[in-house]
Enzyme design. Structure first.
Site, mmCIF file in Angstrom:
data_model
loop_
_atom_site.group_PDB
_atom_site.id
_atom_site.type_symbol
_atom_site.label_atom_id
_atom_site.label_comp_id
_atom_site.label_asym_id
_atom_site.label_seq_id
_atom_site.Cartn_x
_atom_site.Cartn_y
_atom_site.Cartn_z
ATOM 1 N N ASN A 65 0.815 -1.223 0.000
ATOM 2 C CA ASN A 65 0.000 0.000 0.000
ATOM 3 C C ASN A 65 0.849 1.275 0.000
ATOM 4 O O ASN A 65 0.353 2.347 0.321
ATOM 5 C CB ASN A 65 -1.008 -0.010 1.158
ATOM 6 C CG ASN A 65 -0.350 -0.180 2.513
ATOM 7 O OD1 ASN A 65 0.858 -0.054 2.641
ATOM 8 N ND2 ASN A 65 -1.149 -0.455 3.539
ATOM 9 N N ARG A 95 3.276 7.425 11.281
ATOM 10 C CA ARG A 95 2.740 6.927 12.547
ATOM 11 C C ARG A 95 2.529 8.104 13.492
ATOM 12 O O ARG A 95 3.372 9.009 13.570
ATOM 13 C CB ARG A 95 3.690 5.917 13.213
ATOM 14 C CG ARG A 95 3.665 4.530 12.607
ATOM 15 C CD ARG A 95 2.303 3.845 12.687
ATOM 16 N NE ARG A 95 2.298 2.546 12.043
ATOM 17 C CZ ARG A 95 1.805 2.311 10.819
ATOM 18 N NH1 ARG A 95 1.273 3.289 10.111
ATOM 19 N NH2 ARG A 95 1.815 1.091 10.321
ATOM 20 N N GLN A 109 -4.790 3.851 18.448
ATOM 21 C CA GLN A 109 -5.846 3.687 17.448
ATOM 22 C C GLN A 109 -6.764 2.550 17.871
ATOM 23 O O GLN A 109 -6.240 1.490 18.201
ATOM 24 C CB GLN A 109 -5.233 3.399 16.073
ATOM 25 C CG GLN A 109 -4.570 4.628 15.489
ATOM 26 C CD GLN A 109 -4.085 4.454 14.060
ATOM 27 O OE1 GLN A 109 -3.420 5.321 13.533
ATOM 28 N NE2 GLN A 109 -4.395 3.348 13.431
ATOM 29 N N HIS A 114 -7.431 6.146 10.032
ATOM 30 C CA HIS A 114 -6.334 5.488 9.316
ATOM 31 C C HIS A 114 -6.851 4.749 8.068
ATOM 32 O O HIS A 114 -7.123 3.554 8.111
ATOM 33 C CB HIS A 114 -5.647 4.515 10.278
ATOM 34 C CG HIS A 114 -4.293 4.083 9.854
ATOM 35 N ND1 HIS A 114 -3.362 3.593 10.724
ATOM 36 C CD2 HIS A 114 -3.694 4.060 8.641
ATOM 37 C CE1 HIS A 114 -2.260 3.286 10.067
ATOM 38 N NE2 HIS A 114 -2.450 3.547 8.794
HETATM 39 P P1 NAD Z 1 10.294 1.714 3.547
HETATM 40 O O1 NAD Z 1 10.921 0.689 4.422
HETATM 41 O O2 NAD Z 1 10.352 1.534 2.074
HETATM 42 O O3 NAD Z 1 10.919 3.147 3.860
HETATM 43 C C1 NAD Z 1 11.225 3.577 5.135
HETATM 44 C C2 NAD Z 1 12.386 4.557 5.031
HETATM 45 O O4 NAD Z 1 12.553 5.173 6.303
HETATM 46 C C3 NAD Z 1 13.716 3.895 4.672
HETATM 47 O O5 NAD Z 1 14.274 4.531 3.546
HETATM 48 C C4 NAD Z 1 14.558 4.120 5.918
HETATM 49 O O6 NAD Z 1 15.930 4.288 5.638
HETATM 50 C C5 NAD Z 1 13.947 5.403 6.465
HETATM 51 N N1 NAD Z 1 14.247 5.636 7.871
HETATM 52 C C6 NAD Z 1 14.181 4.776 8.909
HETATM 53 N N2 NAD Z 1 14.568 5.374 10.043
HETATM 54 C C7 NAD Z 1 14.878 6.647 9.728
HETATM 55 C C8 NAD Z 1 15.338 7.761 10.475
HETATM 56 N N3 NAD Z 1 15.575 7.660 11.784
HETATM 57 N N4 NAD Z 1 15.547 8.922 9.810
HETATM 58 C C9 NAD Z 1 15.330 9.017 8.487
HETATM 59 N N5 NAD Z 1 14.887 7.993 7.720
HETATM 60 C C10 NAD Z 1 14.670 6.822 8.336
HETATM 61 O O7 NAD Z 1 8.780 1.821 4.032
HETATM 62 P P2 NAD Z 1 7.547 2.550 3.319
HETATM 63 O O8 NAD Z 1 6.757 1.587 2.518
HETATM 64 O O9 NAD Z 1 8.025 3.792 2.669
HETATM 65 O O10 NAD Z 1 6.670 2.891 4.612
HETATM 66 C C11 NAD Z 1 7.162 3.788 5.596
HETATM 67 C C12 NAD Z 1 6.237 3.836 6.790
HETATM 68 O O11 NAD Z 1 4.991 4.418 6.419
HETATM 69 C C13 NAD Z 1 5.846 2.473 7.369
HETATM 70 O O12 NAD Z 1 6.829 1.940 8.211
HETATM 71 C C14 NAD Z 1 4.574 2.802 8.110
HETATM 72 O O13 NAD Z 1 4.854 3.282 9.411
HETATM 73 C C15 NAD Z 1 3.982 3.940 7.278
HETATM 74 N N6 NAD Z 1 2.818 3.464 6.474
HETATM 75 C C16 NAD Z 1 1.611 4.013 6.726
HETATM 76 C C17 NAD Z 1 0.503 3.547 6.022
HETATM 77 C C18 NAD Z 1 -0.863 4.149 6.231
HETATM 78 O O14 NAD Z 1 -1.855 3.511 5.885
HETATM 79 N N7 NAD Z 1 -0.965 5.356 6.747
HETATM 80 C C19 NAD Z 1 0.644 2.517 5.081
HETATM 81 C C20 NAD Z 1 1.914 2.024 4.824
HETATM 82 C C21 NAD Z 1 3.003 2.484 5.542
#
Ligand code: NAD
Length: 392
Positions: free
Chosen positions: A147, A285, A314, A333
């Protein structure tokens, strides 16, 4: 035979839909960068159906029954007397969605001696205490990329909604009014604004790509710097830290996972370093932002707007400050749970279960914790420790 305990959000008030607004959804076979969409051996649902609520059962009912497993589905997850907690004692597998998270705290791990696998039907496994999973050798995995684009689209929508003051203008119409000045006194164009993302992973990169045609200046920070050619493709400015990035951005979108490094990152101090009148869009988050610091910054004018669809806990209580603070465009959400996304994360959940029961390796990109350590996507994007704070 295994017992699979699956926690999903409630059904629509009118019951499981009998018909849908559209007859089909586009077929997505792969994602940017070459990762394929989920490849289960079979599917027991029609893509485009409601799968994420209790009656949808993630489309797993027939598959698990045919394989002789027990499936328990509930939305009752809060408190010690909830069905979730009661069923934990002999559960082998827990499936939960971030939209309606079944918080797997250290205390709950202790109540689940048979638990071996925790699947996030979606992305973001912070509702699972990863340190406990590491210590107890429980595998944690999620349906990486399922997603990410759904969320990126939501982020772009929210940036435009905030900057252009869309929601109050819509409300004028609903309320029978026509005061244009009331609507436009807080409305701007995004053109030439500085837009930055904290993290340029799957979602962050997709947001940058989608914002590029709006003729804005694009910025990012991430603990893994992107290859130079990707930076050049979108004309990105890299910043070593979130602090450096927020100082120059008009719009900041947060797209990193919640883990001990990012918990409470947007606190009073960091927000005070932002440009006055900046906007934040956080679909990552809720706990990455300090709840009261956001509400206070909107009241004082330090922030011009805040939007997102993630809260803590949540579901958010009725008196959560983000429901009533000024200049927000919050949704529950929903961004990662469109019918389009549900088809992919339900198929991915089935793929993970098929691999698990057949003793085949789960795709590396789906793994967060495996063999007592962070693995796959987890090793790349998370750090050890507990970011859920144990709240249910
Ligand atoms: P991803 O793993 O592809 O990307 C996460 C990125 O965060 C990576 O590039 C990582 O290096 C970076 N990162 C981690 N710690 C960090 C820090 N301290 N400082 C800077 N960058 C940092 O994941 P994604 O698919 O892009 O998803 C990211 C997040 O989005 C998920 O973990 C989830 O919490 C959230 N999400 C929310 C929904 C929603 O429905 N609202 C859906 C999917 C994901």
């Amino acid at each position: 035979m295994a017992k699979i305990l699956c926690v999903l959000y409630d059904d629509p008030k009118s019951g499981h839909p009998k018909s849908y607004a559209r007859d089909d959804i586009p077929e997505i076979k792969g994602y940017p960068g070459g990762q394929t969409a989920p490849t289960p051996e079979g599917l027991s649902f029609n893509p485009g159906e409601l799968l994420g609520s209790v009656s949808g059962k993630l489309g797993l009912e027939k598959y698990l029954a045919d394989a002789g497993h027990e499936l328990v589905v509930t939305s009752d997850k809060n408190g010690p007397d909830s069905r979730f907690v009661k069923e934990l004692a002999d559960a082998d597998v827990v499936i939960s969605q971030p939209f309606w998270p079944a918080y797997l705290t250290p205390e709950r791990f202790a109540m689940a001696p048979k638990l071996k696998l925790a699947v996030t039907a979606g992305i973001g496994s912070d509702h699972v205490d990863l340190q406990s999973a590491i210590d107890r050798n429980v595998t944690v995995c999620e349906v990486t990329y399922s997603n990410s684009i759904s969320v990126a689209e939501h982020v772009v929508m929210m940036i435009l909604a905030l900057v252009r003051n869309y929601i109050p203008s819509y409300k004028q119409v609903i309320d029978g009014g026509w005061n244009i000045a009331d609507c436009v006194q807080r409305a701007y164009d995004v053109e030439k604004m500085h837009v930055g993302t904290v993290a340029a992973g799957r979602i962050g990169w997709a947001v940058l790509k989608r914002m590029h045609p709006f003729d804005v200046h694009l910025h990012y920070t991430d603990r893994h710097r992107l290859p130079l050619e990707q930076e050049k493709e979108l004309g990105l400015t890299f910043h070593e830290s979130a602090e450096d990035l927020v100082k120059v951005c008009d719009v900041v979108t947060i797209n990193c996972p919640l883990h001990p490094e990012t918990e409470n990152l947007f606190n009073k101090e960091l927000i005070s370093k932002m440009k006055k009148g900046a906007y934040i869009v956080n679909t990552a988050r809720g706990k990455i932002c300090d709840t009261q610091a956001i509400a206070d910054a909107l009241e004082s004018g330090q922030l011009a707007g805040y939007a997102g669809d993630v809260w803590f806990p949540q579901p958010a209580p009725k008196d959560h400050p983000w429901r009533s603070m000024p200049y927000h465009s919050m949704t529950p959400h929903t961004s990662g749970s469109t019918l389009s996304a549900q088809a992919r994360y339900a198929a991915g959940t089935r793929e993970i279960l098929e691999c698990w029961f057949a003793g085949k390796p789960i795709r590396d990109e789906y793994l967060i914790v495996h063999d007592g350590k962070l693995a796959g996507a987890g090793a790349h994007s998370y750090s050890e420790g507990d970011a859920t704070g144990g709240s249910s």
